[in-house]
Design an enzyme around this catalytic site. Structure first.
Site, PDB file in Angstrom:
ATOM      1  N   LEU A 196     -34.740 -37.648  10.635  1.00  0.00           N
ATOM      2  CA  LEU A 196     -33.704 -39.079  10.958  1.00  0.00           C
ATOM      3  C   LEU A 196     -34.922 -40.047  10.356  1.00  0.00           C
ATOM      4  O   LEU A 196     -34.605 -41.190   9.657  1.00  0.00           O
ATOM      5  CB  LEU A 196     -32.976 -39.053  12.262  1.00  0.00           C
ATOM      6  N   GLU A 197     -35.998 -40.324  11.332  1.00  0.00           N
ATOM      7  CA  GLU A 197     -36.558 -41.349  11.156  1.00  0.00           C
ATOM      8  C   GLU A 197     -37.518 -41.417   9.441  1.00  0.00           C
ATOM      9  O   GLU A 197     -37.469 -42.550   8.945  1.00  0.00           O
ATOM     10  CB  GLU A 197     -38.047 -41.118  12.173  1.00  0.00           C
ATOM     11  N   GLU A 213     -28.311 -30.040   9.492  1.00  0.00           N
ATOM     12  CA  GLU A 213     -28.490 -29.575  10.755  1.00  0.00           C
ATOM     13  C   GLU A 213     -27.665 -28.650  11.314  1.00  0.00           C
ATOM     14  O   GLU A 213     -26.538 -28.912  10.848  1.00  0.00           O
ATOM     15  CB  GLU A 213     -28.255 -30.972  11.384  1.00  0.00           C
ATOM     16  N   GLY A 284     -38.146 -29.536  15.661  1.00  0.00           N
ATOM     17  CA  GLY A 284     -38.452 -29.804  16.518  1.00  0.00           C
ATOM     18  C   GLY A 284     -40.299 -29.272  16.956  1.00  0.00           C
ATOM     19  O   GLY A 284     -40.434 -28.348  15.761  1.00  0.00           O
ATOM     20  N   HIS A 457     -29.433 -67.691  24.902  1.00  0.00           N
ATOM     21  CA  HIS A 457     -28.456 -67.945  24.060  1.00  0.00           C
ATOM     22  C   HIS A 457     -29.099 -68.652  22.406  1.00  0.00           C
ATOM     23  O   HIS A 457     -29.734 -69.448  23.005  1.00  0.00           O
ATOM     24  CB  HIS A 457     -27.635 -68.676  24.377  1.00  0.00           C
TER      25      HIS A 457
HETATM   26  P1  FAD Z   1     -50.769 -34.687  21.382  1.00  0.00           P
HETATM   27  O1  FAD Z   1     -50.495 -36.035  21.479  1.00  0.00           O
HETATM   28  O2  FAD Z   1     -50.017 -34.313  20.834  1.00  0.00           O
HETATM   29  O3  FAD Z   1     -52.286 -34.626  21.526  1.00  0.00           O
HETATM   30  C1  FAD Z   1     -52.822 -33.614  22.292  1.00  0.00           C
HETATM   31  C2  FAD Z   1     -54.324 -33.487  21.564  1.00  0.00           C
HETATM   32  O4  FAD Z   1     -54.504 -32.470  22.181  1.00  0.00           O
HETATM   33  C3  FAD Z   1     -54.276 -33.535  19.904  1.00  0.00           C
HETATM   34  O5  FAD Z   1     -55.571 -34.366  19.885  1.00  0.00           O
HETATM   35  C4  FAD Z   1     -54.801 -32.233  19.926  1.00  0.00           C
HETATM   36  O6  FAD Z   1     -56.001 -32.299  18.918  1.00  0.00           O
HETATM   37  C5  FAD Z   1     -55.912 -32.307  20.962  1.00  0.00           C
HETATM   38  N1  FAD Z   1     -56.338 -30.523  21.952  1.00  0.00           N
HETATM   39  C6  FAD Z   1     -55.117 -29.268  21.670  1.00  0.00           C
HETATM   40  N2  FAD Z   1     -55.914 -28.197  22.495  1.00  0.00           N
HETATM   41  C7  FAD Z   1     -56.814 -29.019  22.213  1.00  0.00           C
HETATM   42  C8  FAD Z   1     -58.402 -28.288  22.878  1.00  0.00           C
HETATM   43  N3  FAD Z   1     -58.247 -26.857  22.899  1.00  0.00           N
HETATM   44  N4  FAD Z   1     -59.480 -28.601  22.825  1.00  0.00           N
HETATM   45  C9  FAD Z   1     -59.338 -29.794  22.229  1.00  0.00           C
HETATM   46  N5  FAD Z   1     -58.368 -30.523  22.206  1.00  0.00           N
HETATM   47  C10 FAD Z   1     -57.336 -30.618  22.040  1.00  0.00           C
HETATM   48  N6  FAD Z   1     -42.845 -40.657  20.582  1.00  0.00           N
HETATM   49  C11 FAD Z   1     -42.516 -41.366  20.690  1.00  0.00           C
HETATM   50  O7  FAD Z   1     -42.217 -41.531  22.351  1.00  0.00           O
HETATM   51  N7  FAD Z   1     -42.678 -42.171  20.090  1.00  0.00           N
HETATM   52  C12 FAD Z   1     -42.572 -42.337  18.969  1.00  0.00           C
HETATM   53  O8  FAD Z   1     -41.814 -43.486  18.401  1.00  0.00           O
HETATM   54  C13 FAD Z   1     -43.301 -40.864  18.454  1.00  0.00           C
HETATM   55  N8  FAD Z   1     -42.633 -40.625  17.259  1.00  0.00           N
HETATM   56  C14 FAD Z   1     -43.665 -39.403  16.798  1.00  0.00           C
HETATM   57  C15 FAD Z   1     -43.389 -38.911  15.479  1.00  0.00           C
HETATM   58  C16 FAD Z   1     -43.871 -37.838  14.941  1.00  0.00           C
HETATM   59  C17 FAD Z   1     -43.859 -37.557  13.527  1.00  0.00           C
HETATM   60  C18 FAD Z   1     -43.620 -36.840  16.014  1.00  0.00           C
HETATM   61  C19 FAD Z   1     -44.490 -36.069  15.206  1.00  0.00           C
HETATM   62  C20 FAD Z   1     -44.197 -36.861  17.094  1.00  0.00           C
HETATM   63  C21 FAD Z   1     -43.677 -38.897  17.541  1.00  0.00           C
HETATM   64  N9  FAD Z   1     -43.404 -38.629  19.099  1.00  0.00           N
HETATM   65  C22 FAD Z   1     -42.838 -40.053  19.567  1.00  0.00           C
HETATM   66  C23 FAD Z   1     -43.823 -37.489  20.222  1.00  0.00           C
HETATM   67  C24 FAD Z   1     -45.308 -38.305  20.300  1.00  0.00           C
HETATM   68  O9  FAD Z   1     -45.703 -38.056  19.055  1.00  0.00           O
HETATM   69  C25 FAD Z   1     -45.396 -36.546  21.459  1.00  0.00           C
HETATM   70  O10 FAD Z   1     -45.005 -36.940  22.550  1.00  0.00           O
HETATM   71  C26 FAD Z   1     -47.099 -37.717  21.642  1.00  0.00           C
HETATM   72  O11 FAD Z   1     -48.335 -37.479  21.326  1.00  0.00           O
HETATM   73  C27 FAD Z   1     -47.365 -36.342  22.588  1.00  0.00           C
HETATM   74  O12 FAD Z   1     -48.981 -36.795  23.544  1.00  0.00           O
HETATM   75  P2  FAD Z   1     -50.082 -35.624  23.953  1.00  0.00           P
HETATM   76  O13 FAD Z   1     -50.648 -36.278  24.755  1.00  0.00           O
HETATM   77  O14 FAD Z   1     -49.291 -34.546  25.078  1.00  0.00           O
HETATM   78  O15 FAD Z   1     -50.248 -34.594  22.864  1.00  0.00           O
HETATM   79  P1  NAD Z   2     -36.014 -32.670  17.708  1.00  0.00           P
HETATM   80  O1  NAD Z   2     -35.884 -31.560  18.773  1.00  0.00           O
HETATM   81  O2  NAD Z   2     -35.859 -33.775  17.681  1.00  0.00           O
HETATM   82  O3  NAD Z   2     -34.754 -32.133  16.165  1.00  0.00           O
HETATM   83  C1  NAD Z   2     -34.692 -30.988  16.084  1.00  0.00           C
HETATM   84  C2  NAD Z   2     -32.872 -31.081  15.087  1.00  0.00           C
HETATM   85  O4  NAD Z   2     -33.461 -30.306  14.293  1.00  0.00           O
HETATM   86  C3  NAD Z   2     -32.127 -30.588  16.252  1.00  0.00           C
HETATM   87  O5  NAD Z   2     -30.923 -31.097  15.759  1.00  0.00           O
HETATM   88  C4  NAD Z   2     -32.305 -28.906  15.685  1.00  0.00           C
HETATM   89  O6  NAD Z   2     -30.542 -29.097  16.314  1.00  0.00           O
HETATM   90  C5  NAD Z   2     -32.133 -28.978  14.617  1.00  0.00           C
HETATM   91  N1  NAD Z   2     -32.535 -27.580  13.757  1.00  0.00           N
HETATM   92  C6  NAD Z   2     -33.007 -26.773  14.684  1.00  0.00           C
HETATM   93  N2  NAD Z   2     -33.177 -26.083  14.352  1.00  0.00           N
HETATM   94  C7  NAD Z   2     -32.566 -25.847  13.049  1.00  0.00           C
HETATM   95  C8  NAD Z   2     -32.368 -24.317  11.980  1.00  0.00           C
HETATM   96  N3  NAD Z   2     -32.673 -23.497  11.510  1.00  0.00           N
HETATM   97  N4  NAD Z   2     -32.027 -25.513  10.552  1.00  0.00           N
HETATM   98  C9  NAD Z   2     -31.372 -26.954  10.982  1.00  0.00           C
HETATM   99  N5  NAD Z   2     -31.469 -27.709  11.845  1.00  0.00           N
HETATM  100  C10 NAD Z   2     -32.309 -27.021  12.327  1.00  0.00           C
HETATM  101  O7  NAD Z   2     -36.503 -32.458  16.821  1.00  0.00           O
HETATM  102  P2  NAD Z   2     -37.899 -33.311  15.881  1.00  0.00           P
HETATM  103  O8  NAD Z   2     -37.263 -34.376  14.878  1.00  0.00           O
HETATM  104  O9  NAD Z   2     -39.113 -32.497  15.160  1.00  0.00           O
HETATM  105  O10 NAD Z   2     -39.064 -33.660  16.947  1.00  0.00           O
HETATM  106  C11 NAD Z   2     -40.578 -33.563  17.588  1.00  0.00           C
HETATM  107  C12 NAD Z   2     -39.983 -33.747  18.856  1.00  0.00           C
HETATM  108  O11 NAD Z   2     -40.993 -35.196  18.405  1.00  0.00           O
HETATM  109  C13 NAD Z   2     -38.805 -34.544  19.441  1.00  0.00           C
HETATM  110  O12 NAD Z   2     -37.603 -33.697  19.978  1.00  0.00           O
HETATM  111  C14 NAD Z   2     -39.158 -35.963  19.962  1.00  0.00           C
HETATM  112  O13 NAD Z   2     -39.936 -35.754  21.825  1.00  0.00           O
HETATM  113  C15 NAD Z   2     -40.684 -36.292  19.600  1.00  0.00           C
HETATM  114  N6  NAD Z   2     -39.997 -37.283  18.556  1.00  0.00           N
HETATM  115  C16 NAD Z   2     -39.662 -38.520  18.994  1.00  0.00           C
HETATM  116  C17 NAD Z   2     -39.305 -39.728  18.151  1.00  0.00           C
HETATM  117  C18 NAD Z   2     -39.687 -41.262  18.826  1.00  0.00           C
HETATM  118  O14 NAD Z   2     -39.138 -41.190  20.303  1.00  0.00           O
HETATM  119  N7  NAD Z   2     -39.081 -42.216  18.325  1.00  0.00           N
HETATM  120  C19 NAD Z   2     -39.722 -39.251  16.751  1.00  0.00           C
HETATM  121  C20 NAD Z   2     -40.500 -38.548  16.418  1.00  0.00           C
HETATM  122  C21 NAD Z   2     -40.272 -37.406  17.385  1.00  0.00           C
END
Ligand code: FAD
Ligand code: NAD
Length: 480
Positions: A196-197, A213, A284, A457
């Site tokens: 969606l984003e 979806e 996901g 307000h």
């Molecule tokens: P990560 O951020 O994945 O960091 C893990 C790090 O570990 C990476 O840099 C990786 O290189 C490193 N690493 C892994 N294995 C090893 C290894 N063996 N040795 C050395 N380094 C290693 N969440 C929100 O709350 N708000 C949002 O708006 C939001 N937007 C998102 C948009 C997108 C497009 C995506 C993909 C995700 C978004 N998320 C958002 C989710 C959020 O990015 C993750 O939940 C968050 O980054 C997880 O943090 P983490 O530290 O667990 O892992």
């Molecule tokens: P998601 O779990 O949010 O959505 C995945 C969607 O794909 C679900 O609705 C699921 O039913 C659907 N789906 C799964 N398999 C499918 C298939 N074969 N065909 C069609 N639809 C299918 O996962 P995401 O959007 O990939 O994001 C991953 C995670 O990153 C999220 O769970 C979220 O925690 C994190 N994230 C967070 C933010 C935020 O906080 N604003 C933004 C981006 C990502």
């Protein structure tokens, strides 16, 4: 190899979870190392994880750029503002995003320096007895030993077997943040948060976007009324969201700029194929644990590949902890932040704790979607008696003055105690407003507390005030 370098805490992964753990542990006087394997777009080490490199921050940068562009065509006219030939320079927009990413990934390196966290750049593997071997980018290897090791390896995109990422035509978030031009036609598999984003980003810039979806319900985790309102608004914006769509094939044809992908899916109208220029797969993410654990560490993975932990993020192996996306719970940066801090504090002998009941969710679309706590669906399933109060932004002076009347706020309170059980919002600015619900729930507040707190307000927050008053049918600005 020489003797291992000794640390109180070795953190693997410098994403939101890992860098919070590392900095907090260092603040508490511990000797900390933090290792990360990631490289930025410039090929240099980049700390901050998915969130700063290819997640939260870059996606919000593009959401904001695209929102400005969309508003020129869809909102400015109402304000009496006209202009000629609005154009989007995708290169400049992506360049701005890259600059923000560089600023923030560099910021983590500076924070490490300021807090005396020792960074290592390379791939780390945990061996028995909390020994960590790091293959550095220059090919050399170092060995570290930690009294405690925190695994914060994050997550990777899930790939579909029939739609392998090629980084160009079939992409995940990484590719979709870096398109060099607006795709004429974009298909997105998965109407979740990323779909969606990022679907919104490219739609606002002019792409025809089809979202496929698999589930029959839209945003099943959100409050059903919120999801319904959001779906209506997204469809009004032209996002073609197809529910119950089972995708079976994605075939790339053509060469160079003429490449396209035929996506086959079946829904209530039978099997269909659409041809698009780009396909974003956002179905996901899964815990990243490949190569992280050597034989014999004793750390267990569950059936979803997540590192098994207890409620304190302890793996059950002496001194080994795991946090963030690589363990159970929502994959959110702020969930990782809190786990990182809690584990650092537990290691230092303090009472670290994360309250999973008050983690807010935000989807940064237009309108924004946000919630904290239980939905009505969940409360019904749990048999908890509840009452609700709602208030529409269309009756909030500030929202109407901004030209953003879509959406509403819903307060859910316990039917007998009035305690706030959930706050659900869809509308402008709700990513900020949701924290009023977080605070109320953390302080075990009631709907009456929210209703009796003075709200300035005209502000958007008045929607929460009136919704809280509506719980007891005493909202002033609507019929109860
Ligand atoms: P990560 O951020 O994945 O960091 C893990 C790090 O570990 C990476 O840099 C990786 O290189 C490193 N690493 C892994 N294995 C090893 C290894 N063996 N040795 C050395 N380094 C290693 N969440 C929100 O709350 N708000 C949002 O708006 C939001 N937007 C998102 C948009 C997108 C497009 C995506 C993909 C995700 C978004 N998320 C958002 C989710 C959020 O990015 C993750 O939940 C968050 O980054 C997880 O943090 P983490 O530290 O667990 O892992
Ligand atoms: P998601 O779990 O949010 O959505 C995945 C969607 O794909 C679900 O609705 C699921 O039913 C659907 N789906 C799964 N398999 C499918 C298939 N074969 N065909 C069609 N639809 C299918 O996962 P995401 O959007 O990939 O994001 C991953 C995670 O990153 C999220 O769970 C979220 O925690 C994190 N994230 C967070 C933010 C935020 O906080 N604003 C933004 C981006 C990502």
């Amino acid at each position: 190899m020489s003797e291992p370098q000794q640390f109180d805490v070795v953190v693997i992964g410098a994403g939101p979870a890992g860098y919070h753990a590392a900095i907090r542990a260092a603040q508490l006087g511990l000797k900390v190392a933090c290792i990360d394997a990631a490289l930025g777009k410039d090929g240099k080490p980049a700390l901050g994880g998915t969130c700063l490199r290819v997640g939260c921050i870059p996606s919000k940068a593009l959401l904001d750029s695209s929102r400005q562009f969309w508003n020129m065509g869809h909102l400015f006219g109402d304000h009496g503002i006209s202009f000629k030939d609005a154009k989007i320079d995708v290169g400049a927009m992506v360049g701005r995003k890259d600059k923000i990413v560089k600023q923030f990934t560099g910021g983590i390196a500076m924070l490490f320096k300021a807090n005396k966290v020792t960074p290592f750049y390379g791939f780390a593997t945990l061996h028995p007895d909390r020994t960590v071997k790091v293959k550095q980018h220059d090919g050399s290897e170092v060995e570290l030993a930690g009294s405690n090791v925190i695994l914060a390896a994050g997550s990777d995109s899930i790939e579909l077997p029939f739609a392998k990422f090629d980084g160009e035509t079939i992409v995940d978030n990484v590719g979709a943040l870096d398109f060099t031009e607006v795709p004429k036609r974009l298909a997105v598999i998965g109407a979740g948060v990323i779909g969606l984003e990022l679907g919104s980003v490219w739609k606002r810039l002019g792409a025809e976007v089809t979202v496929l979806e698999a589930l029959p319900d839209f945003l099943a985790a959100a409050d059903a009324e919120v999801a319904k309102t959001a779906a209506k608004e997204f469809r009004k914006q032209g996002l073609d969201i197809k529910l119950g769509a089972k995708v079976s094939k994605a075939e790339v044809t053509g060469k160079g700029k003429k490449k396209e992908v035929a996506v086959t899916f079946a829904d209530k109208d039978g099997e269909q194929t659409i041809t698009v220029d780009k396909l974003l797969v956002a179905v996901g993410r899964r815990a990243a644990s490949k190569g992280l654990l050597a034989e014999g560490t004793g750390v267990k993975l569950n059936e979803r590949g997540q590192i098994e932990v207890d409620e304190h993020c302890h793996t059950g192996v002496d001194g080994v902890w795991a946090i963030g996306d690589c363990v159970r719970g929502p994959m959110l940066a702020h969930k990782g932040f809190e786990e990182g801090i809690a584990v650092a504090e537990l290691i230092a002998g303090l009472p670290g704790h994360v309250n999973f009941d008050t983690i807010p969710w935000v989807i940064y679309t237009e309108p924004e979607i946000a919630w904290v706590g239980r939905t009505e669906q969940q409360l019904k399933e749990e048999g908890v008696p509840y009452k609700t109060g709602s208030f529409p932004f269309a009756a909030i002076g500030r929202a109407v003055a901004m030209g953003e009347p879509a959406g509403f706020v819903k307060v859910i309170a316990h039917a007998e105690t009035d305690r706030v059980l959930g706050l659900h919002l869809v509308g402008v600015g709700v990513s900020e407003l949701v924290h009023e619900g977080v605070l109320a729930m953390e302080f075990k507040g009631s709907a009456d507390d929210l209703a009796r707190i003075c709200h300035a307000h005209p502000t958007l927050s008045e929607a929460i005030h009136d919704a809280a008053m509506a719980v007891d049918k005493r909202a002033i600005h609507k019929a109860n």
